[in-house]
Motif scaffolding. Structure first.
Motif, short mmCIF file in Angstrom:
data_model
loop_
_atom_site.label_atom_id
_atom_site.label_comp_id
_atom_site.label_asym_id
_atom_site.label_seq_id
_atom_site.Cartn_x
_atom_site.Cartn_y
_atom_site.Cartn_z
N UNK A 197 -8.17 10.57 4.55
CA UNK A 197 -7.05 11.26 2.84
C UNK A 197 -8.35 10.74 2.24
N UNK A 198 -8.99 9.24 2.24
CA UNK A 198 -9.50 8.31 1.33
C UNK A 198 -11.13 9.39 0.99
N UNK B 207 0.86 -1.15 0.30
CA UNK B 207 0.04 0.14 0.06
C UNK B 207 1.08 1.27 0.33
N UNK B 208 1.71 1.22 0.53
CA UNK B 208 2.59 2.46 0.69
C UNK B 208 3.04 3.02 -0.32
N UNK B 209 3.67 1.31 -0.62
CA UNK B 209 4.47 1.85 -2.73
C UNK B 209 3.49 2.36 -3.61
N UNK C 179 -7.71 6.64 -3.43
CA UNK C 179 -9.02 6.63 -2.51
C UNK C 179 -8.78 5.08 -1.21
N UNK C 180 -8.94 4.28 -2.39
CA UNK C 180 -9.40 2.91 -1.94
C UNK C 180 -8.17 2.40 -1.58
N UNK C 181 -6.75 2.53 -1.72
CA UNK C 181 -5.12 2.60 -0.94
C UNK C 181 -5.34 3.05 0.20
#
Ligand SMILES: [Zn+2]
Length: 638
Positions: free
Chosen positions: A608-609, A572-574, A597-599
């Motif tokens: 943030x999403x 997810x960070x990547x 948004x999903x990540x």
């Protein structure tokens, strides 16, 4: 030949080649201005013989016909190139393509050549342009000199960036600009020191696809419908000029014609027959200006002229001159006098740039028109306007003389300095309009004569015109590849057509063949990555994306796909890093924003999403089908 390296190094690859051979205007003295303002209207893909004023009895072109009735009509006006960007560059600079550097769509206009906009702005004009299609996007260099360059094309209903926009929008924008311009004048004073203006408006309707192919209406009727739409919108613009109309020169022109099977050709851009070179050209001076500078109304001019003559003529009409133009000032013709005898040049380099075929160069002199090609052609266009009887074999001395002369305008070799647009997304959007902006590999050896490929070119035009879809498109591409198995563009298109049909098993080999043909484009790898992702071969998808990124490091679509892939692998960070980087490069990549948004949501970063989802909603058109899914995501975050 063009290669990926040259595309990336475009800023140092493009060299301006000034060419000024036959009709240089030199230092002609500036005359008294005839007009204060100038409106230039270009209607894309408009054949002269489909306009009422040029004799098409079924035409519905009352606006153009009225301008023609009271203006000056050039019966034999020819484009300098049968393709949008080079032709418009010739209109605006007064130079043939070698002089402004744009030899095909996607190849930028030289950054130093003077244009009507740069010259008129330098003389104090307000300048604005409103264009309707991506080949004229500001990145290709015609925006220089315009205070306002309206090239925002909006989005398709599904949120993808649009490649063209309707005339109604272009004219709305142009009228809004005219009102703003008028509002800047002191309202109550009788003779305000109005700033003169130069307005260029480009309408795209007659370009393929013509209307809706699925209606079953004959193609010519749909073409005429599109011309009628452009003409009706043009009428709104003329009306909106208001009092300024009394001081305004209006110039209306097509940028090139369109073929419907003549010489075996369809659409435009490959051949240089008058089917695609002859265009309407009308200069309209309002009654208040008639007689000034010797101009007359209701004149028809039979002398052949070129669209490179537009800029010198416009500059003369405002009391100035266009320096170093290939074209001439048509003022004598506007007053009903004959023009000097001269040669007119035209060229098509799309064959070599897009297919590796020989380029075509044409020279018109007296009754003759010569086409330089591996097998040259010669026509007596005074007697044979349709160019049916090739006289090259019987008139060798004339053909040889003209061959030498055409070489003074351009040689058959593609200048090494040429490079298509650096932006890979630009290449994709040009392809969507039926143009390809990246060349196939150069096989060395002599190039085929385009007329020996005309049947293939016709089928390619059918594919790129948008007249075909689904199974018919796939079958046409298969036919093209039977005759031209190394055509990388056709493999790529077939790969994508099958991918869209959900047939990845047969899409992947086509994409592999496109890669093997040496297309300097990330698109084939992107398609492969999509297919491999669909069958959960994430490692394979990643390898394809790495290749795509190596070819086009700045391609936001590649970066976005990398982000989506990382998310699928649980990184997810990547994923967030790649998706943010893609959106920084292209904020309109809606799918990337949705995946971002999903990540965020999966990472537990609800705020943030939600912000990304709301941002996406504000960018999507009201009718976008994706809205519901974004709303659902937002609701799940509450
Ligand atoms: Zn065009």
């Amino acid at each position: 030949m063009l290669n990926a390296k040259c595309r990336m190094l475009i800023s140092i690859c493009i060299v301006h080649l000034a060419l000024c051979i036959s009709g240089c205007t030199g230092s002609a003295p500036s005359g008294k201005p005839v007009a204060q303002n100038v409106v230039l209207i270009t209607i894309d893909t408009l054949r002269a013989d489909h306009v009422g004023a040029y004799g098409w009895t079924r035409a519905r072109t009352p606006t153009l016909d009225a301008l023609a009735r009271e203006g000056v009509v050039f019966d034999r006006a020819y484009a300098a190139a049968p393709i949008t960007l080079p032709s418009h560059a010739s209109i605006l600079t007064g130079r043939y393509p070698p002089g402004h550097g744009s030899r095909d769509n996607g190849i930028r206009v030289s950054a130093t050549v003077p244009t009507l906009a740069t010259e008129l702005r330098a003389r104090g004009f307000s300048t604005a342009a409103f264009v309707a299609a991506f080949p004229l996007d500001h990145q290709f260099g015609l925006d220089r000199g315009f205070d306002v360059y309206g090239d925002r094309l909006g989005h398709e209903p599904d949120g993808r960036p649009a490649n063209e926009r309707p005339a109604s929008q272009v004219i709305d924008d142009a009228i809004a600009w005219l009102r703003l311009h008028a509002a800047r004048l002191p309202p109550d004073r009788p003779a305000p020191p109005a700033r003169p203006f130069f307005l260029w408006v480009h309408l795209f309707e007659p370009h393929a696809p013509y209307g809706r192919p699925d209606t079953g209406r004959p193609v010519i009727d749909r073409y005429d419908d599109e011309i009628a739409t452009a003409d009706r919108e043009l009428g709104r613009l003329v009306k909106a000029l208001g009092p300024a109309a009394n001081d305004t020169l209006i110039v209306a022109a097509g940028d090139h014609g369109e073929a419907f099977g003549e010489h075996g050709e369809f659409a435009h851009s490959i051949f240089v027959y008058d089917t695609t070179l002859r265009v309407p050209l009308i200069f309209y001076f309002p009654a208040a200006l008639s007689g000034r500078g010797g101009t007359r109304r209701g004149v028809r001019v039979a002398d052949p002229v070129s669209l490179v003559d537009v800029a010198p003529t416009v500059m003369h009409a405002v009391g100035a001159e266009m320096k170093d133009a290939d074209g001439i000032d048509l003022a004598p013709a506007l007053g009903g006098s004959p023009l000097p005898n001269r040669e007119l040049y035209a060229e098509s380099f799309a064959p070599v740039i897009e297919f590796g075929w020989a380029p075509l160069r044409a020279l018109r002199a007296g009754p003759w028109k010569y086409i330089a090609a591996p097998r040259p052609e010669l026509y007596n266009v005074d007697e044979d306007a349709d160019e049916r009887t090739d006289r090259a074999a019987g008139q060798t001395a004339i053909a040889q003389g003209l061959d030498q002369r055409v070489g003074r305008y351009a040689g058959p070799a593609l200048p090494k300095s040429l490079a298509p647009a650096a932006d890979p997304q630009a290449a994709e959007r040009l392809r969507a309009l039926g143009y390809s902006a990246s060349a196939p590999g150069d096989s060395g050896g002599p190039r085929p004569d385009p007329k020996d490929r005309r049947e293939l070119a016709a089928r390619i035009a059918q594919v790129t015109s948008g007249e075909l879809a689904g199974a018919a498109l796939i079958s046409a591409l298969e036919g093209i590849l039977r005759d031209d198995p190394r055509n990388g563009q056709a493999h790529l298109r077939l790969g994508y057509a099958r991918l869209q049909a959900g047939d990845c098993a047969r899409a992947e080999p086509e994409l592999e063949r496109a890669i093997a043909s040496g297309l300097p484009s990330a698109d084939a790898y992107l398609g492969l990555a999509t297919c491999r992702g669909r069958r959960h071969d994430l490692a394979g998808a990643e390898r394809a994306l790495a290749e795509a990124g190596r070819l086009e490091p700045a391609n936001a679509v590649v970066t976005a796909n990398l982000g989506i892939l990382r998310a699928a692998k649980g990184d997810l960070p990547g994923a967030i890093e790649a998706l943010k980087s893609a959106l920084a490069a292209d904020p309109d990549l809606h799918e990337a924003r949705f995946n971002l948004a999903i990540a965020y949501a999966k990472s537990g970063r609800k705020a943030d999403a939600a912000a990304a989802a709301r941002d996406l909603l504000s960018r999507l058109p009201a009718s976008a089908p994706q809205r519901a899914e974004v709303e659902r995501l937002l609701a799940s975050l509450r």
